[in-house]
Write a protein that holds these residues in place. Structure first.
Motif, short mmCIF file in Angstrom:
data_model
loop_
_atom_site.label_atom_id
_atom_site.label_comp_id
_atom_site.label_asym_id
_atom_site.label_seq_id
_atom_site.Cartn_x
_atom_site.Cartn_y
_atom_site.Cartn_z
N PRO A 12 0.64 -1.33 0.01
CA PRO A 12 -0.05 -0.05 -0.10
C PRO A 12 0.91 1.45 0.03
O PRO A 12 0.41 2.31 -0.13
CB PRO A 12 -1.03 -0.05 1.37
CG PRO A 12 -0.57 -1.43 2.02
CD PRO A 12 0.55 -2.15 1.16
N ASP A 13 2.06 1.09 0.23
CA ASP A 13 2.92 2.53 0.38
C ASP A 13 3.62 2.80 -1.18
O ASP A 13 4.24 3.70 -1.17
CB ASP A 13 4.15 2.34 1.29
CG ASP A 13 5.11 1.15 0.81
OD1 ASP A 13 4.88 0.57 -0.32
OD2 ASP A 13 6.09 1.25 1.15
N LEU A 18 8.28 1.21 3.18
CA LEU A 18 7.82 1.38 4.46
C LEU A 18 7.37 0.12 5.24
O LEU A 18 7.19 0.19 6.41
CB LEU A 18 6.77 2.63 4.37
CG LEU A 18 7.36 3.98 3.90
CD1 LEU A 18 6.32 5.28 4.12
CD2 LEU A 18 8.59 4.46 4.91
N ALA A 19 6.82 -1.04 4.21
CA ALA A 19 6.24 -2.13 4.69
C ALA A 19 7.50 -2.80 5.46
O ALA A 19 8.72 -2.47 5.05
CB ALA A 19 5.65 -2.97 3.65
N PHE A 42 -3.49 -9.58 0.62
CA PHE A 42 -4.20 -9.33 1.88
C PHE A 42 -5.04 -10.65 2.13
O PHE A 42 -4.96 -11.27 3.42
CB PHE A 42 -4.99 -8.21 1.82
CG PHE A 42 -4.02 -7.06 2.14
CD1 PHE A 42 -3.87 -6.53 3.57
CD2 PHE A 42 -3.47 -6.19 1.40
CE1 PHE A 42 -3.07 -5.59 3.93
CE2 PHE A 42 -2.52 -5.33 1.46
CZ PHE A 42 -2.57 -4.98 3.17
N MET A 45 -3.05 -13.75 3.34
CA MET A 45 -2.34 -13.58 4.75
C MET A 45 -3.48 -14.00 5.83
O MET A 45 -2.90 -14.37 6.89
CB MET A 45 -2.16 -12.12 4.95
CG MET A 45 -0.80 -11.67 4.45
SD MET A 45 -0.59 -9.84 5.03
CE MET A 45 -0.77 -9.16 3.48
N LYS A 46 -4.48 -14.22 5.47
CA LYS A 46 -5.49 -14.58 6.62
C LYS A 46 -5.67 -16.02 6.47
O LYS A 46 -6.62 -16.45 7.02
CB LYS A 46 -6.78 -13.47 6.55
CG LYS A 46 -6.61 -12.14 6.46
CD LYS A 46 -5.52 -11.48 7.71
CE LYS A 46 -5.25 -10.25 7.42
NZ LYS A 46 -4.04 -9.62 8.27
N1 GTB Z 1 5.23 -6.46 14.93
C1 GTB Z 1 5.09 -6.77 13.64
C2 GTB Z 1 6.59 -7.20 12.99
O1 GTB Z 1 7.44 -6.28 13.19
O2 GTB Z 1 6.83 -7.88 12.13
C3 GTB Z 1 4.24 -5.99 12.70
C4 GTB Z 1 4.05 -6.57 11.26
C5 GTB Z 1 3.06 -5.90 10.34
O3 GTB Z 1 2.73 -4.53 10.75
N2 GTB Z 1 3.04 -6.19 9.29
C6 GTB Z 1 1.90 -5.31 8.43
C7 GTB Z 1 0.88 -6.23 7.78
O4 GTB Z 1 1.20 -7.39 7.32
C8 GTB Z 1 2.75 -4.84 7.08
S1 GTB Z 1 4.19 -3.70 7.73
N3 GTB Z 1 -0.17 -5.68 7.52
C9 GTB Z 1 -1.33 -6.22 7.11
C10 GTB Z 1 -2.46 -6.99 8.14
O5 GTB Z 1 -2.28 -6.68 9.45
O6 GTB Z 1 -3.32 -7.32 7.72
C11 GTB Z 1 3.25 -2.53 8.23
C12 GTB Z 1 2.94 -1.31 7.14
C13 GTB Z 1 1.95 -1.31 6.27
C14 GTB Z 1 1.58 -0.51 5.40
C15 GTB Z 1 2.45 0.75 5.08
N4 GTB Z 1 2.41 1.43 4.33
O7 GTB Z 1 1.64 1.42 3.47
O8 GTB Z 1 2.97 2.43 4.27
C16 GTB Z 1 3.54 0.67 6.07
C17 GTB Z 1 3.94 -0.39 7.04
#
Ligand code: GTB
Length: 218
Positions: A12-13, A18-19, A42, A45-46
């Motif tokens: 999404p970034d 940033l992910a 997405f 992932m679930k």
């Molecule tokens: N504490 C865990 C770790 O450090 O590994 C957190 C992992 C995490 O937050 N993963 C996120 C994820 O999978 C992706 S990185 N999210 C999907 C969900 O929960 O369903 C976080 C992230 C997402 C998007 C952006 N962005 O668009 O800028 C940046 C960071």
């Protein structure tokens, strides 16, 4: 065994790095370990297959044969402990470097995530405008403290570049879209030093290539 990590099929970034797969890619590049990436959507992932690797249904995950990890702190620490380049050999210096990994994740990242939440996910709520300055100031408090720690002379938080710096820079990068980083030249320069590392550049390019639909080379 080939190391495999997971990353967003489409971040999404928009490929800004940033992910959180970027920090794992960066650690792998710093220690010179080749890796493969499995991209996940997405919905995937679930699903049970991914939940077996990551109980919270997130990315990134790390697999080395039968061995699997989730949580970027654990993954980066695992890599740093098993390969040279990210932790000092001397026991006390090593413990201090590990402390900075925890400080990045437990002390600096939470207010930054709060800020992201207010700016992006709660931006349309009636109370959002009122809450924003409070949350911004909590982030500023941490940046004042980090500036003091770095001072005028230090390139990194505790001697040579370590996994603690890798994690701190990764956490701070999430602030860039807010503009707050620019208020703190010492911290901004620290982040820029991290981004200038060849290993970071390779990690960034690799995640951007995914976003641009280019297959990784080499
Ligand atoms: N504490 C865990 C770790 O450090 O590994 C957190 C992992 C995490 O937050 N993963 C996120 C994820 O999978 C992706 S990185 N999210 C999907 C969900 O929960 O369903 C976080 C992230 C997402 C998007 C952006 N962005 O668009 O800028 C940046 C960071």
């Amino acid at each position: 065994m080939t190391i495999t990590i997971t990353a967003f099929e489409r971040s999404p970034d928009g490929g800004k790095g940033l992910a959180r797969d970027t920090r794992v890619r960066w650690a792998l590049e710093e220690v010179g370990q080749p890796y493969e990436v499995r991209l996940v959507s997405f919905p995937a992932m679930k699903q049970p297959a991914h939940l077996a690797l990551h109980p919270f249904g997130q990315i990134p995950t790390y697999e080395d044969g039968e061995f699997a990890l989730f949580e970027t702190g654990a993954i980066v620490l695992h890599l740093a402990e098993r390969h040279t380049g990210l932790l000092p050999d001397e026991a006390k210096a090593r413990a201090r470097a590990i402390t900075w990994i925890f400080a990045a994740l437990n002390t600096v990242e939470p207010p930054i995530l709060e800020l992201v939440t207010v700016r992006i996910f709660e931006g349309d709520k009636p109370w959002s405008k009122e809450r924003l300055p409070l949350v911004q100031d909590r982030v500023r408090d941490r940046l004042v403290q980090l500036s003091a720690r770095l001072g005028n002379a230090a390139d990194w938080l505790d001697g040579a570049f370590s996994a603690g710096d890798l994690m701190m820079v990764s956490v701070l990068l999430r602030l860039r879209p807010s503009g707050i980083l620019d208020e703190f030249p010492t911290v901004a320069a620290y982040v820029a030093r991290g981004e200038a590392r060849p290993a970071y550049k390779r990690a960034f390019a690799a995640q951007l290539a995914v976003f641009n639909g280019k297959p990784p080379t080499g």
